[in-house]
Design an enzyme around this catalytic site. Structure first.
Site, mmCIF file in Angstrom:
data_model
loop_
_atom_site.group_PDB
_atom_site.id
_atom_site.type_symbol
_atom_site.label_atom_id
_atom_site.label_comp_id
_atom_site.label_asym_id
_atom_site.label_seq_id
_atom_site.Cartn_x
_atom_site.Cartn_y
_atom_site.Cartn_z
ATOM 1 N N LEU A 6 15.048 45.120 30.987
ATOM 2 C CA LEU A 6 16.064 44.484 30.150
ATOM 3 C C LEU A 6 17.104 43.692 30.949
ATOM 4 C CD1 LEU A 6 17.539 44.050 27.477
ATOM 5 C CD2 LEU A 6 18.554 46.313 27.734
ATOM 6 N N ALA B 193 6.135 55.337 46.399
ATOM 7 C CA ALA B 193 5.040 54.371 46.282
ATOM 8 C C ALA B 193 4.198 54.653 45.045
ATOM 9 C CB ALA B 193 4.163 54.449 47.534
ATOM 10 N N ALA B 194 4.226 53.738 44.090
ATOM 11 C CA ALA B 194 3.476 53.917 42.843
ATOM 12 C C ALA B 194 3.534 52.630 42.035
ATOM 13 C CB ALA B 194 4.075 55.052 42.014
ATOM 14 N N GLY C 10 5.260 50.744 21.690
ATOM 15 C CA GLY C 10 5.461 51.925 22.539
ATOM 16 C C GLY C 10 6.902 52.227 22.908
ATOM 17 N N ASP C 11 7.879 51.496 22.341
ATOM 18 C CA ASP C 11 9.289 51.755 22.661
ATOM 19 C C ASP C 11 9.883 52.810 21.714
ATOM 20 O OD1 ASP C 11 9.756 50.081 24.812
ATOM 21 O OD2 ASP C 11 10.429 48.390 23.585
ATOM 22 N N ARG D 34 19.043 53.291 25.425
ATOM 23 C CA ARG D 34 18.516 53.784 26.695
ATOM 24 C C ARG D 34 19.671 54.262 27.569
ATOM 25 N NH1 ARG D 34 14.807 53.464 24.113
ATOM 26 N NH2 ARG D 34 12.762 52.525 24.426
ATOM 27 N N TYR E 92 0.977 55.480 32.529
ATOM 28 C CA TYR E 92 1.987 55.568 33.586
ATOM 29 C C TYR E 92 2.658 56.945 33.579
ATOM 30 C CZ TYR E 92 6.530 55.136 35.785
ATOM 31 O OH TYR E 92 7.640 55.376 36.541
ATOM 32 N N ARG F 160 8.689 45.908 20.585
ATOM 33 C CA ARG F 160 7.671 45.963 21.626
ATOM 34 C C ARG F 160 6.903 47.269 21.434
ATOM 35 N NH1 ARG F 160 9.756 45.910 27.813
ATOM 36 N NH2 ARG F 160 10.282 48.057 27.295
ATOM 37 N N ASP G 7 -2.053 51.575 52.613
ATOM 38 C CA ASP G 7 -2.341 51.776 51.197
ATOM 39 C C ASP G 7 -2.533 53.278 50.986
ATOM 40 O OD1 ASP G 7 -3.522 52.008 48.706
ATOM 41 O OD2 ASP G 7 -4.821 50.250 48.976
HETATM 42 N N1 UDP Z 1 13.960 44.916 26.134
HETATM 43 C C1 UDP Z 1 14.176 43.728 25.443
HETATM 44 N N2 UDP Z 1 13.829 42.559 26.056
HETATM 45 C C2 UDP Z 1 13.294 42.509 27.320
HETATM 46 C C3 UDP Z 1 13.096 43.718 28.020
HETATM 47 C C4 UDP Z 1 13.432 44.905 27.396
HETATM 48 O O1 UDP Z 1 14.670 43.740 24.313
HETATM 49 O O2 UDP Z 1 13.000 41.402 27.816
HETATM 50 C C5 UDP Z 1 14.313 46.200 25.502
HETATM 51 C C6 UDP Z 1 13.129 47.144 25.367
HETATM 52 O O3 UDP Z 1 12.445 46.888 24.148
HETATM 53 C C7 UDP Z 1 13.813 48.498 25.387
HETATM 54 C C8 UDP Z 1 15.016 48.296 26.310
HETATM 55 O O4 UDP Z 1 15.220 46.873 26.347
HETATM 56 O O5 UDP Z 1 14.281 48.821 24.105
HETATM 57 C C9 UDP Z 1 14.780 48.792 27.728
HETATM 58 O O6 UDP Z 1 13.562 48.268 28.202
HETATM 59 P P1 UDP Z 1 13.130 48.292 29.723
HETATM 60 O O7 UDP Z 1 11.801 47.594 29.840
HETATM 61 O O8 UDP Z 1 14.236 47.766 30.572
HETATM 62 O O9 UDP Z 1 12.985 49.837 30.071
HETATM 63 P P2 UDP Z 1 12.088 50.988 29.381
HETATM 64 O O10 UDP Z 1 13.028 51.720 28.470
HETATM 65 O O11 UDP Z 1 10.942 50.363 28.700
HETATM 66 O O12 UDP Z 1 11.682 51.822 30.546
#
Ligand code: UDP
Length: 350
Positions: free
Chosen positions: A218, A103-104, A311-312, A248, A170, A309, A81
């Site tokens: 995703l 590791a994180a 914070g996106d 993305r 994070y 979601r 650890d």
């Molecule tokens: N996303 C989605 N459904 C899911 C997972 C992700 O629509 O079940 C969307 C999420 O809102 C973002 C994109 O896919 O717009 C990429 O998300 P992911 O979690 O893969 O990576 P992040 O960009 O958050 O690091």
């Protein structure tokens, strides 16, 4: 015994051609998704590799693959650890030439719920690692950082000079770890800090792939819906983008692993502490990714459009020119390649 010195001053090659001394690469988190692909790529490139992992998130399967594929170059596994200084000290022995540090913890939502867990593991863990490296006189580290260090984009594509204002713990832990590494340059440890955008895909030979529980990403979530018939939830269809869903920059895990091999070479050649974006310079919307997945799977995937979601950001795309120019890196895989490999893995994974 006569010898010549190559690259790093602690790497010794005898005139006979034998390599002795400190030639091993320590991969922390080498049993995890990205770490295991990278450990495999390092051994494919001729490196000897040792893995340090707690196996909290990493898998025994990944270790078995590394040992099976490269019985001579896989130099073993230390279970430990990173939060325990004595554990990491056991792994950072004097025969280690460089560390590649994965590791994180890496779940954004979990980091919002439990920041302490993230600061302890990602920041204190990195401090323990750097301390062990300094004591063992290990002078190079390639670090797994993230686009989350930038926070909400002020402009796009994002280059390395973009303001760094993480919007979740994070991203903050990774930025702090980067900063600590920068301060260690004066104390003999040079670092290449690699900021990943959205990592996707699996090993082309199907040996390794993504295994998160719970899965939040995703592509695995779309493919899981395809495999189980459960609805895939698409988060947010009202963003100001070409089709209303988030954009993305998806980078294939094998291309990403290759960048670590090149970053190690950069440090060996005397490269200074620096940071590099790893992305493709392009982006796909969630709807576009969904369409590629449906195409690869070859059948309809049940879809539910949901609210955003938290914070996106709408768009996250890398400017990757620096990694191309300085490291000589060239991402090769397409999004379709990544999805096809992820789908092959999803159907056969242990
Ligand atoms: N996303 C989605 N459904 C899911 C997972 C992700 O629509 O079940 C969307 C999420 O809102 C973002 C994109 O896919 O717009 C990429 O998300 P992911 O979690 O893969 O990576 P992040 O960009 O958050 O690091």
């Amino acid at each position: 015994m006569p010898h010549i010195l190559v690259g790093n001053f602690r790497r010794v090659i005898l005139i006979s051609g034998d390599v002795v001394g400190v030639t091993m690469i320590l991969v922390t988190g080498g049993a995890g998704y990205i770490g295991s692909h990278c450990a495999l790529k390092l051994m494919e490139a001729g490196e000897d590799v040792k893995v340090f992992d707690s196996l909290e998130l990493g898998t025994q399967h990944a270790l078995d693959v590394l040992g099976r594929e490269f019985p001579d170059r896989f130099k073993g596994f230390v279970k430990g650890d990173l939060k325990e200084p004595e554990d990491i000290r056991r792994a950072v022995t004097e025969d280690v030439e460089a560390v590649v540090h994965f590791a994180a913890y890496s779940q954004v939502a979990e980091s919002m719920r439990n920041p302490r867990r993230y600061y302890e593991n990602n920041v204190i863990g990195t401090i323990n690692l750097l301390g062990a490296m300094a004591d063992a006189r290990v002078g190079m580290i390639v670090f797994s950082s993230t686009a989350a260090t930038y926070g909400e984009p002020v402009y796009t594509p994002i280059d390395e000079k973009h303001p760094k204002a993480p919007i979740n713990p994070y991203g903050a832990t990774k930025l702090i770890a980067e900063r600590i590494m920068q301060d260690y340059e004066k104390h003999g440890i040079r670092s290449a800090r690699l900021r990943y955008f959205n990592v996707a895909g699996a090993d082309p030979k199907g040996r390794l792939g993504e295994c998160h529980d719970p899965e939040t990403h995703l592509i695995p979530n779309v493919l899981k819906a395809a495999g189980t018939g459960k609805e895939f939830s698409m988060f947010g269809t009202d963003y100001d983008t070409r089709d209303g869903t988030c954009v993305r920059d998806y980078i294939d895990v094998n291309d990403l692993a290759e960048a670590h091999v090149l970053a190690l070479r950069y440090l060996r050649n005397g490269g200074r502490t620096d940071c590099f974006n790893l992305g493709t310079n392009g982006g796909s919307t969630v709807r576009e990714v969904f369409a590629v997945c449906r195409d690869v799977v070859g059948e309809d995937i049940p879809l539910k459009e949901c609210l955003r979601r938290e914070g996106d950001p709408a768009v996250l795309v890398a400017d990757n020119r620096k990694a191309r120019e300085v490291l000589g890196w060239e991402p090769k895989s397409t999004l379709r390649d990544s999805v096809a490999r992820a789908w092959a893995w999803e159907r056969t994974r242990p």
